[in-house]
Design an enzyme around this catalytic site. Sequence first.
Site, PDB file in Angstrom:
ATOM      1  N   GLU A   1       3.540  25.749  -1.451  1.00 34.20           N
ATOM      2  CA  GLU A   1       2.869  25.252  -0.118  1.00 34.20           C
ATOM      3  C   GLU A   1       3.907  24.530   0.740  1.00 34.20           C
ATOM      4  O   GLU A   1       4.352  24.605   1.632  1.00 34.20           O
ATOM      5  CB  GLU A   1       1.502  24.835  -0.191  1.00 34.20           C
ATOM      6  CG  GLU A   1       0.428  25.845  -0.368  1.00 34.20           C
ATOM      7  CD  GLU A   1       0.219  26.044  -1.888  1.00 34.20           C
ATOM      8  OE1 GLU A   1      -0.576  27.059  -2.053  1.00 34.20           O
ATOM      9  OE2 GLU A   1       0.991  25.638  -2.748  1.00 34.20           O
TER      10      GLU A   1
ATOM     11  N   ASP B   1      14.637  28.651  15.707  1.00 34.11           N
ATOM     12  CA  ASP B   1      14.182  29.576  17.057  1.00 34.11           C
ATOM     13  C   ASP B   1      14.272  28.812  18.366  1.00 34.11           C
ATOM     14  O   ASP B   1      14.737  29.435  19.159  1.00 34.11           O
ATOM     15  CB  ASP B   1      12.997  30.026  16.494  1.00 34.11           C
ATOM     16  CG  ASP B   1      12.271  30.913  17.771  1.00 34.11           C
ATOM     17  OD1 ASP B   1      13.015  32.281  18.077  1.00 34.11           O
ATOM     18  OD2 ASP B   1      11.403  30.468  18.377  1.00 34.11           O
TER      19      ASP B   1
ATOM     20  N   CYS C   1      -0.328  33.577  -4.724  1.00 32.36           N
ATOM     21  CA  CYS C   1      -0.590  32.113  -4.403  1.00 32.36           C
ATOM     22  C   CYS C   1      -2.264  31.981  -4.242  1.00 32.36           C
ATOM     23  O   CYS C   1      -2.890  32.770  -3.696  1.00 32.36           O
ATOM     24  CB  CYS C   1       0.017  31.433  -3.164  1.00 32.36           C
ATOM     25  SG  CYS C   1       1.594  31.056  -3.463  1.00 32.36           S
ATOM     26  N   HIS C   2      -2.749  30.909  -4.889  1.00 30.97           N
ATOM     27  CA  HIS C   2      -4.242  30.651  -4.970  1.00 30.97           C
ATOM     28  C   HIS C   2      -4.646  30.421  -3.627  1.00 30.97           C
ATOM     29  O   HIS C   2      -3.888  29.003  -3.166  1.00 30.97           O
ATOM     30  CB  HIS C   2      -4.709  29.870  -6.059  1.00 30.97           C
ATOM     31  CG  HIS C   2      -4.533  30.680  -7.435  1.00 30.97           C
ATOM     32  ND1 HIS C   2      -3.414  30.467  -8.177  1.00 30.97           N
ATOM     33  CD2 HIS C   2      -5.478  30.990  -8.384  1.00 30.97           C
ATOM     34  CE1 HIS C   2      -3.481  31.302  -9.125  1.00 30.97           C
ATOM     35  NE2 HIS C   2      -4.912  31.558  -9.238  1.00 30.97           N
TER      36      HIS C   2
END
Length: 303
Positions: free
Chosen positions: A99, A113, A63-64
């Site tokens: 993203e 969680d 990923c950039h």
Amino acid sequence: MVDITHKSNTLRTATAQAIVKVGTEDTIAAIRNNTVPKGDVFAMSKAAGLLGVKKTPELLPDCHPLPIEFTGIDYEVEGLEIKVLVTVKTIYKTGVEVEAMHGASVVALNMYDMLKPIDKGIEIHQIKLLEKKGGKSSFQDKFRRDLKAVVIVCSDSISEGKKEDKAGKAIMAKLEACGVAIQDYIIIPDETDEIQEKARHYQAAGADLIIYTGGTGLSQRDVTPEALRPLLDRDIPGIEEAIRKYGQDRMPYAMLSRSVAGTLKNTLVLALPGSTNGARESMEAIFPSVLHVFRILKGARHD
């Protein structure tokens, strides 16, 4: 990482989802009433998602790194399911789908969680991309027609056989990649009369696009702009600006080029630099999006 230096910045948007399914209605009530022991589930998970979006290139090696200019995280509760929606925006050369998906994943994991101490039946489902906009596919012109182009190389030395043409061939390669047929390819000297005569001839012969390469610099023999501008019905300065901006981002001398863009009746006429890199980068800067001009010349509604 994939080379994206040839791409131009556009507004890129992506929306992804994740679905968190809890085990009981009591868990939904605890989230709504903010009584989960670990804290505010929606607020904490949103914060985790924002970090997840920003840190995507640190965790996924291909990923950039890119500027994240907006992230929106929303929740929709239906029964025992909580739909997480993450929208990410940037103005950059590559998209933000990963993203957005990574952000949605982190939101869902953080919810898991926080809720697992009170609910052992939590599941995460359907992490997927819902929509993306702004890339090449978003700007494909849906109006189809057979376009024909003429490529004219303006060069004394090439016309005399002293040098090999590479710029014209680079232009033709890009045209063919964009589905534009090559009607003709010729080499002429830097002579005003001949440059003008070829523009009139090929426009009358039905060429949709006439592209000159060479003669746009500042030497005494660089006369292509002076030859073409009197013939044009209308200039299209935005095309010229896009070419120079793209070139200037890559090398400091592009500002010296005098590229030309305009219409001769219903034919688009372009004059591009004569160097191979200059011609290739000019084509990358404006194709295929410049082909939208033929919808307007044809009289199609402008969206």
